[in-house]
Design a protein around this motif. Structure first.
Motif, short mmCIF file in Angstrom:
data_model
loop_
_atom_site.label_atom_id
_atom_site.label_comp_id
_atom_site.label_asym_id
_atom_site.label_seq_id
_atom_site.Cartn_x
_atom_site.Cartn_y
_atom_site.Cartn_z
N GLN A 29 0.83 -1.20 0.00
CA GLN A 29 0.00 0.00 0.00
C GLN A 29 0.87 1.26 0.00
O GLN A 29 0.52 2.26 -0.64
CB GLN A 29 -0.92 -0.02 1.21
CG GLN A 29 -2.01 -1.07 1.11
CD GLN A 29 -2.89 -1.11 2.35
OE1 GLN A 29 -2.64 -0.37 3.30
NE2 GLN A 29 -3.91 -1.96 2.33
N ALA A 30 2.01 1.22 0.67
CA ALA A 30 2.92 2.36 0.66
C ALA A 30 3.43 2.62 -0.76
O ALA A 30 3.57 3.78 -1.20
CB ALA A 30 4.10 2.10 1.60
N GLU A 31 3.70 1.52 -1.47
CA GLU A 31 4.16 1.67 -2.87
C GLU A 31 3.09 2.34 -3.71
O GLU A 31 3.38 3.20 -4.54
CB GLU A 31 4.51 0.30 -3.44
CG GLU A 31 5.09 0.33 -4.84
CD GLU A 31 6.49 0.91 -4.87
OE1 GLU A 31 6.88 1.45 -5.92
OE2 GLU A 31 7.19 0.84 -3.83
N ARG A 32 1.82 1.93 -3.47
CA ARG A 32 0.72 2.54 -4.23
C ARG A 32 0.59 4.03 -3.92
O ARG A 32 0.30 4.84 -4.79
CB ARG A 32 -0.59 1.82 -3.92
CG ARG A 32 -0.63 0.38 -4.37
CD ARG A 32 -2.04 -0.19 -4.24
NE ARG A 32 -2.01 -1.63 -4.35
CZ ARG A 32 -2.18 -2.48 -3.35
NH1 ARG A 32 -2.40 -1.99 -2.12
NH2 ARG A 32 -2.16 -3.77 -3.54
N VAL A 33 0.78 4.39 -2.65
CA VAL A 33 0.74 5.81 -2.29
C VAL A 33 1.84 6.58 -3.01
O VAL A 33 1.63 7.67 -3.55
CB VAL A 33 0.88 5.99 -0.77
CG1 VAL A 33 0.99 7.49 -0.42
CG2 VAL A 33 -0.31 5.38 -0.04
N GLY A 34 3.05 6.00 -3.02
CA GLY A 34 4.16 6.67 -3.71
C GLY A 34 3.87 6.88 -5.19
O GLY A 34 4.14 7.97 -5.73
N VAL A 35 3.33 5.86 -5.84
CA VAL A 35 2.99 6.00 -7.26
C VAL A 35 1.92 7.06 -7.45
O VAL A 35 1.98 7.87 -8.39
CB VAL A 35 2.52 4.64 -7.83
CG1 VAL A 35 1.95 4.82 -9.24
CG2 VAL A 35 3.67 3.64 -7.85
N ALA A 36 0.94 7.08 -6.58
CA ALA A 36 -0.15 8.07 -6.68
C ALA A 36 0.39 9.48 -6.50
O ALA A 36 -0.05 10.42 -7.18
CB ALA A 36 -1.23 7.76 -5.65
N ILE A 37 1.35 9.64 -5.58
CA ILE A 37 1.97 10.96 -5.37
C ILE A 37 2.67 11.40 -6.66
O ILE A 37 2.52 12.54 -7.12
CB ILE A 37 2.97 10.92 -4.21
CG1 ILE A 37 2.23 10.80 -2.87
CG2 ILE A 37 3.86 12.18 -4.21
CD1 ILE A 37 3.15 10.59 -1.68
#
Length: 579
Positions: free
Chosen positions: A380-388
Motif C-alpha cells: 500500500q505504501a508503494e501505491r501511495v508513492g505511485v499516486a503521489i
C-alpha cells in the motif's frame, strides 16, 4: 570630399580599417527579426550596407594598392559587352540580341594582377571560374595583356534586366566598383532606371564616367549635348562623357579598334598615374564610408525598437510564467493534490488509525498485533508513492500547458509576436515535448530523496520496531503526503494527514519530523521551479536565436560615429584643412 591622405597614411588607414571592421561586426550583431512597421525596407538597407562593407569597403581598405576596378554597367541593349570586347581587343564576354545576355559577370585583368582577385578578396561570396558560365553566383576571371596593370574591367549584367537576380547582381557589382563606366545609348539614355542608379552613385560620391554608345554618327553631337546637360543637372557635370558611334560589330563581338581608342587611352593614363588612381579610389571609398555610416543610424534606431518590442514580449511571457509557477508551487504544498486516487490510496494505507494506535503501543507486549497491523502495508505504501508521483506529474503538465497557451495568446495579440512564434519549430502554445520525461525524473528523484531523508533522520532508530514496521518506503510515502498537505491541512484529508504526522513523529520524533518535512517541501519547491523554468526558457529561445542584445543599438551608433570621425579627419588632412 575625399579620404585623400588617409589612403597613403598607414596610421589613418589602419585605424579606418579597424573601425570599419568593428562597424561590420556591430551590424551583424544588430538583427531586425521582428515584423515591426517599416522594418522590411530597413532589413534590405541593412543587408545592402553589410554587402557594401564586405564586397568593397573592407577589401579595398585591406588592399589599398589593389588594381582599380572599373565596372561596366548600364541598360539592356546599351552595348556593354561589345564595348568591353572592343576595349580588350578580343572576345572575352558574350554580346547578343537575346536578353538577358550577361548572366555571370566577367572580370578582365592583366595576368600579373590575378592575385588581387582571389575568392578571399573582392566579392568573396562569388565563386571564381576560368571558363564562360551562366552561373549567376560565379565570376569569370579572364587574364589579358590588353588591360594595363593596376586596372581591371568587369562586365556586369543589365541594371534593368528582366531577371531579378541579374538586377541584384548588377547593383552589387556597381557597389563594389572603384569607378563606374556607365553605358547608355541614344535610345535609352533618358530611361529612369539607369538614372536611379546614377543618382545613387552621386549620393555615394562614386567616381563615374558615361559612355554614349550605339548612336548614329550624325546624332552623336546632338545627343551628347543633351546627355551632358542631364548629367550636369544630376550632379555629374565633372564626370567624363565618351561617345562610341554605332558601327559594324564583327563576328567576334568587337567594334573597330578605333572606336575604343579614347576610352582605352583614358583608362591607361588613369592606371599609370598613381595620384589620379588614388584620387578615384579615395573619392569612391570616402563616399561609400559616408553612405554606410549615414545608413547605420536609422538601422540602430530600428534595432532599438526591436529590443523594446522583444523585451515587451519576454515581459509578457515572464508574467505568465511567474503566475503559473506561483500557482504550481501553491498547489504543490497546500493540500490541493490530496484528493481523488491519491487520497484514496493514502486512506487505505493509514486505515482508521489502527496502524497509529499499534505503533503507539508498547512494542514489547504487542509484537503480534504490530505484525498484523502492518501486514500488506508495504504494497500500500508503494501505491501511495505511485499516486503521489502521478498527481505531481499531472499538476506540472496542467500548469505548463495553461501557461504555454496563455503566453502564446499574449504574443499573438501583436503581429510581430505571432511571427516570432512561427519562427521556431517548437510549438510554444503547448508544453514542451520533453516535459513529461523531465517531470518523471524530477519527481521520482524527489521520492527517492524522501527515503534518504527518513533514513538519515532515523539514525540508530532505523533498527527499531517502529521504523521496521513502516520501512523507508512507508515513511517516505507518509512524508510525501504530509509535505503536500502543507501546514494547514483541512477538509476530507485533514484527519488522515494528522495520522501521517503522528506516524512520522512516533518514529522520528517531533524535531526530526519538522526537519524532514521542511526539507521535503523545500526540495519539491526547487524541483517544480526547475521544471517551470525549463518551460519558461522555451520562450527565451526565439530571442536568444537572434542574439538581439539590449546594447546592440548603442554599439552600432558608437561604431558608426568612430568611422565617420575618422573619415572626417582623413578628409580634412587630405584637403589641407579645407572641407
Amino acid at each position: 570630399m575625399t579620404l585623400g591622405a588617409d589612403l597613403s597614411d598607414t596610421f589613418l588607414g589602419s585605424r579606418m580599417l579597424t573601425e570599419v571592421v568593428r562597424l561590420h561586426g556591430s551590424l551583424l550583431n544588430a538583427p531586425l527579426p521582428l515584423d515591426l512597421p517599416g522594418v522590411d525596407a530597413l532589413r534590405v538597407g541593412r543587408e545592402h550596407v553589410i554587402e557594401q562593407l564586405e564586397d568593397y569597403i573592407i577589401p579595398r581598405l585591406t588592399e589599398i594598392d589593389a588594381p582599380l576596378l572599373v565596372v561596366v554597367g548600364g541598360s539592356t541593349g546599351a552595348g556593354k559587352s561589345t564595348l568591353v570586347n572592343t576595349l580588350v581587343g578580343s572576345r572575352v564576354t558574350t554580346p547578343g540580341l537575346l536578353r538577358p545576355t550577361t548572366r555571370s559577370p566577367v572580370l578582365v585583368h592583366h595576368p600579373d594582377d590575378g592575385r588581387w582577385f582571389g575568392a578571399d578578396r573582392l566579392l568573396p561570396e562569388l565563386a571564381r571560374v576560368s571558363q564562360a558560365t551562366n552561373d549567376q553566383f560565379a565570376i569569370q576571371l579572364v587574364p589579358s595583356t590588353a588591360v594595363p596593370r593596376g586596372l581591371a574591367i568587369l562586365d556586369a549584367p543589365d541594371v534593368d534586366s528582366v531577371d531579378e537576380r541579374n538586377r541584384e547582381l548588377a547593383a552589387q557589382l556597381l557597389a563594389a566598383a572603384d569607378l563606374w563606366l556607365f553605358v547608355t545609348s541614344a535610345a535609352r539614355y533618358s530611361d529612369q532606371v539607369p538614372w536611379d542608379h546614377l543618382k545613387n552613385a552621386v549620393e555615394r560620391n562614386t567616381a563615374v564616367a558615361l559612355v554614349l554608345s550605339r548612336t548614329p554618327a550624325d546624332d552623336v553631337a546632338t545627343v551628347s549635348v543633351h546627355l551632358a546637360r542631364m548629367m550636369a543637372a544630376r550632379g555629374l557635370k565633372d564626370s567624363p562623357l565618351f561617345a562610341v558611334p554605332q558601327g559594324e560589330v564583327s563576328e567576334d563581338g568587337l567594334l573597330p579598334a578605333s572606336y575604343g581608342t579614347e576610352i582605352n587611352g583614358w583608362l591607361a593614363a588613369l592606371a599609370s598615374d598613381a595620384a589620379a588612381k588614388r584620387d578615384v579610389v579615395s573619392q569612391t571609398v570616402a563616399g561609400a564610408v559616408r553612405t554606410v555610416t549615414r545608413k547605420a543610424f536609422p538601422i540602430a534606431d530600428a534595432v532599438s525598437l526591436q529590443v523594446e518590442a522583444m523585451a515587451e514580449l519576454l515581459t509578457l511571457a515572464d508574467r505568465v510564467y511567474d503566475e503559473a509557477q506561483a500557482a504550481l508551487l501553491s498547489a504543490g504544498g497546500d493540500g490541493t493534490l490530496l484528493r481523488g486516487d491519491l487520497l484514496a490510496r493514502w486512506q487505505e494505507f493509514v486505515g482508521s488509525g489502527e496502524l497509529t494506535r499499534t505503533l503507539e503501543a508498547k512494542v514489547g507486549f504487542v509484537r503480534e498485533r504490530l505484525v498484523n497491523a502492518i501486514k500488506g502495508k508495504p504494497q500500500q505504501a508503494e501505491r501511495v508513492g505511485v499516486a503521489i508521483e502521478m498527481a505531481l506529474e499531472a499538476l506540472v503538465a496542467d500548469h505548463a500547458e495553461r501557461a504555454a497557451a496563455t503566453a502564446a495568446a499574449a504574443w499573438r495579440e501583436r503581429s510581430y509576436g505571432e511571427a516570432l512564434l512561427k519562427s521556431t519549430t517548437d510549438d510554444l502554445a503547448r508544453a514542451g515535448r520533453g516535459l513529461r520525461s523531465q517531470s518523471e525524473q524530477e519527481i521520482r528523484a524527489w521520492h527517492d530523496e524522501l527515503q534518504e531523508l527518513v533514513k538519515h533522520e532515523a539514525g540508530d532508530a532505523r533498527h527499531s520496531a517502529r521504523f521496521l514496521a513502516l520501512g523507508a518506503r512507508g515513511l517516505a510515502a507518509t512524508l510525501g503526503v504530509v509535505a503536500l498537505a502543507g501546514p494547514d491541512a483541512h477538509g476530507a484529508a485533514a484527519e488522515s494527514v494528522r495520522l501521517g504526522q503522528t506516524l512520522l513523529e512516533s518514529t522520528l520524533g517531533d524535531a526530526g519530523t519538522a526537519r524532514v518535512v521542511d526539507q521535503a517541501r523545500g526540495s519539491l519547491v526547487r524541483r517544480l521551479t526547475t521544471l517551470m523554468s525549463g518551460e519558461r526558457a522555451r520562450y527565451l529561445a526565439p530571442a536568444a536565436k537572434w542574439e538581439l542584445k539590449p546594447d546592440a543599438p548603442d554599439q552600432l551608433r558608437q561604431a558608426a560615429r568612430r568611422v565617420d570621425d575618422l573619415r572626417f579627419a582623413a578628409a580634412k588632412k587630405g584637403t589641407g584643412g579645407h572641407l
